[in-house]
Scaffold this active site. Structure first.
Site, PDB file in Angstrom:
ATOM      1  N   PHE A  59      -3.265   1.493   4.681  1.00  0.00           N
ATOM      2  CA  PHE A  59      -1.892   1.824   5.023  1.00  0.00           C
ATOM      3  C   PHE A  59      -1.095   2.208   3.766  1.00  0.00           C
ATOM      4  O   PHE A  59      -1.528   3.066   3.019  1.00  0.00           O
ATOM      5  CB  PHE A  59      -1.260   0.691   5.835  1.00  0.00           C
ATOM      6  CG  PHE A  59      -1.920   0.534   7.191  1.00  0.00           C
ATOM      7  CD1 PHE A  59      -1.549   1.335   8.261  1.00  0.00           C
ATOM      8  CD2 PHE A  59      -2.941  -0.387   7.394  1.00  0.00           C
ATOM      9  CE1 PHE A  59      -2.172   1.223   9.506  1.00  0.00           C
ATOM     10  CE2 PHE A  59      -3.570  -0.519   8.628  1.00  0.00           C
ATOM     11  CZ  PHE A  59      -3.178   0.299   9.685  1.00  0.00           C
ATOM     12  N   SER A  60       0.042   1.566   3.484  1.00  0.00           N
ATOM     13  CA  SER A  60       0.906   2.067   2.410  1.00  0.00           C
ATOM     14  C   SER A  60       0.400   1.802   1.006  1.00  0.00           C
ATOM     15  O   SER A  60       0.979   2.315   0.044  1.00  0.00           O
ATOM     16  CB  SER A  60       2.314   1.499   2.560  1.00  0.00           C
ATOM     17  OG  SER A  60       2.995   2.167   3.601  1.00  0.00           O
ATOM     18  N   VAL A  61      -0.674   1.045   0.858  1.00  0.00           N
ATOM     19  CA  VAL A  61      -1.314   0.989  -0.464  1.00  0.00           C
ATOM     20  C   VAL A  61      -1.749   2.397  -0.865  1.00  0.00           C
ATOM     21  O   VAL A  61      -1.872   2.709  -2.060  1.00  0.00           O
ATOM     22  CB  VAL A  61      -2.498   0.007  -0.452  1.00  0.00           C
ATOM     23  CG1 VAL A  61      -3.283   0.073  -1.747  1.00  0.00           C
ATOM     24  CG2 VAL A  61      -1.992  -1.420  -0.235  1.00  0.00           C
ATOM     25  N   LYS A  63       0.035   4.879  -1.004  1.00  0.00           N
ATOM     26  CA  LYS A  63       1.085   5.453  -1.860  1.00  0.00           C
ATOM     27  C   LYS A  63       0.789   5.222  -3.340  1.00  0.00           C
ATOM     28  O   LYS A  63       1.200   6.014  -4.189  1.00  0.00           O
ATOM     29  CB  LYS A  63       2.453   4.879  -1.496  1.00  0.00           C
ATOM     30  CG  LYS A  63       2.948   5.250  -0.097  1.00  0.00           C
ATOM     31  CD  LYS A  63       4.334   4.667   0.159  1.00  0.00           C
ATOM     32  CE  LYS A  63       4.861   5.043   1.531  1.00  0.00           C
ATOM     33  NZ  LYS A  63       4.166   4.368   2.636  1.00  0.00           N
TER      34      LYS A  63
END
Length: 352
Positions: A59-61, A63
Site C-alpha cells: 500500500f502506501s509504503v 510512496k
C-alpha cells in the site's frame, strides 16, 4: 531465517503479534541484515506458508519507493526540485513545484468529478485528469495527504524527466523484490491481501476532499479487486507496490549511500508539519518521506523517515540507530490513527 541474538526480543514480539494471515520482518544495522524472519500463511484459505521470497502489496509504503526514485534523479542532476512541474509536464495546469508535489503541498489530493470505471488502471487517463484539475488550495500554503494521486503526479514527472516508466525505474534503480506493478512472473510469489477483521479505532467523518481522495477512482474499493492480476500489474505508484520485508529494510538502511548525505538531508528535513487538509490530524513529511507524526507515530525518534501503509505495512530508516526496517503483512487492520497494534511491541523492543 536470520536473527542476531541482540534482536531476539524484537523477533519474539513480531511473532506474537501476527494473528491470522502472515507477515515478515527484516532489519538492517550497520549495512548488514540482522533480522530476516517470516511467519504465517499467504493465501486466503490459510494453507500456503509464507516463504522467504513472498511479496505482498505494501500500500502506501509504495510512496517511499517513488520518493527514493525522485531523489536518485536529483542526485544525478536529472530533476530539479525547485522547478515548476510544468517544466517537465507542459500540460500541467497547477502552478506548483516538484518539491510541493513531494511534500503533499500541491493541492491535488483528489479529483472532483467521478472517474470512469477502470481509470485506476489507466495511466494516461489519470495523469490527464490530474493535469487539468484545479487545486483544492493554493499550492505551497498548506499540506494534505495525496493518498492516491501522489503516485501518478510524481510518477509522471519522473517518466517525463527520464523517458522511463515508474515500473521500469523501480526495477532498474532499487533492486529485486521491489515492484510498482507486479511482473507476471512474480505473481506466484504474491500473498493475497486478507480483508480487515475489524477496526482499531474510529475514523472521523470524512470531508469532501478526504472522501474523494480515497474513493475516486473507486476501482480498488471493489471487494477482492486488490488481489486481481489487473490491480497487481497496474502502475498505481502510491498504493500498489509489492515487496519483501528484506528488500524494504535493505533499501531504507542503504539510503545514505544511494542518495548521498546532502540529497538525503534535504529529502528528510521537515517540509510539511501541522494540520493535514485530508487526514484531519497533524502530519509531518519531508520531500516525499513520511516523518513520525500524530496520525502515524511509527517511530519514537522524530528524525526517522520512511512510510507507513494501509493495513499495517511499514518501512523506515533511523539514522541515529543506523537501522533500516521493513515490516509487511497480508492481514489488513483498520487503524484510522495511531500505530498499528502489531508494530507497538516490536518497536518497543527495538528501542528498549
Amino acid at each position: 531465517m536470520l536473527c542476531d541474538p541482540a534482536f531476539r526480543p524484537v523477533v519474539e514480539a513480531f511473532r506474537e503479534g501476527i494473528g491470522a494471515g502472515g507477515a515478515a520482518l527484516a532489519i538492517t544495522a550497520g549495512g548488514r541484515i540482522v533480522v530476516d524472519v517470516w511467519h504465517g500463511t499467504r493465501d486466503e484459505a490459510g494453507t500456503l506458508p509464507w516463504e522467504r521470497d513472498t511479496v505482498v502489496n505494501v500500500f502506501s509504503v509504495s510512496k517511499s519507493l517513488v520518493t527514493t526514485l525522485a531523489h536518485v534523479l536529483v542526485r544525478r542532476g536529472l530533476l530539479d526540485l525547485d522547478a515548476p512541474v510544468s517544466a517537465y509536464w507542459p500540460a500541467f495546469r497547477t502552478r506548483t513545484t516538484v518539491a510541493d508535489l513531494l511534500a503533499h503541498r500541491a493541492g491535488l489530493p483528489a479529483l472532483r468529478d467521478p472517474m470512469p470505471e477502470g481509470s485506476a488502471y489507466d495511466w494516461d487517463a489519470m495523469t490527464a485528469a490530474l493535469a487539468a484539475e484545479p487545486p483544492w488550495w493554493e499550492p505551497g500554503t498548506r499540506h494534505g495527504y495525496h493518498a492516491v494521486t501522489f503516485g501518478w503526479l510524481v510518477g509522471e514527472v519522473l517518466r517525463r524527466a527520464t523517458g522511463t516508466s515508474v515500473r521500469d525505474l523501480v526495477t532498474a534503480e532499487l533492486g529485486p523484490d521491489l515492484h510498482i506493478g507486479l511482473p507476471a512472473h512474480a505473481e506466484r510469489r504474491a500473498a493475497s491481501v486478507l480483508p480487515p477483521e475489524g477496526s482499531a479505532g474510529v475514523a472521523p467523518a470524512p470531508g469532501p476532499v478526504a472522501l474523494r481522495a480515497f474513493t475516486n477512482p473507486a476501482d480498488l474499493l471493489v471487494p477482492g479487486a486488490i488481489n486481481t492480476p489487473a490491480a497487481r500489474r497496474a502502475q498505481i505508484p502510491a498504493v500498489n507496490g509489492h515487496a519483501t520485508a528484506r528488500a524494504l529494510a535493505a533499501l531504507h538502511g542503504g539510503l545514505a549511500d544511494l542518495l548521498g548525505s546532502d540529497v538525503l538531508a534535504r529529502a528528510t528535513a521537515p517540509r510539511s508539519d501541522g494540520p493535514d487538509e485530508v487526514l484531519g490530524g497533524r502530519t509531518r513529511f519531508g520531500l516525499g518521506y513520511m516523518l513520525p507524526n500524530e496520525v502515524r507515530p511509527f517511530a519514537p525518534n522524530p528524525r526517522a523517515f520512511g512510510h507507513t501503509g494501509a493495513g499495517g505495512s511499514l518501512a523506515f530508516a533511523d539514522p541515529d540507530l543506523g537501522i533500516g526496517l521493513g515490516y509487511v503483512t497480508n492481514r489488513v487492520l483498520i487503524t484510522p490513527a495511531g500505530p498499528d497494534p502489531r508494530w507497538t511491541p516490536l518497536l518497543e523492543a527495538l528501542y528498549r
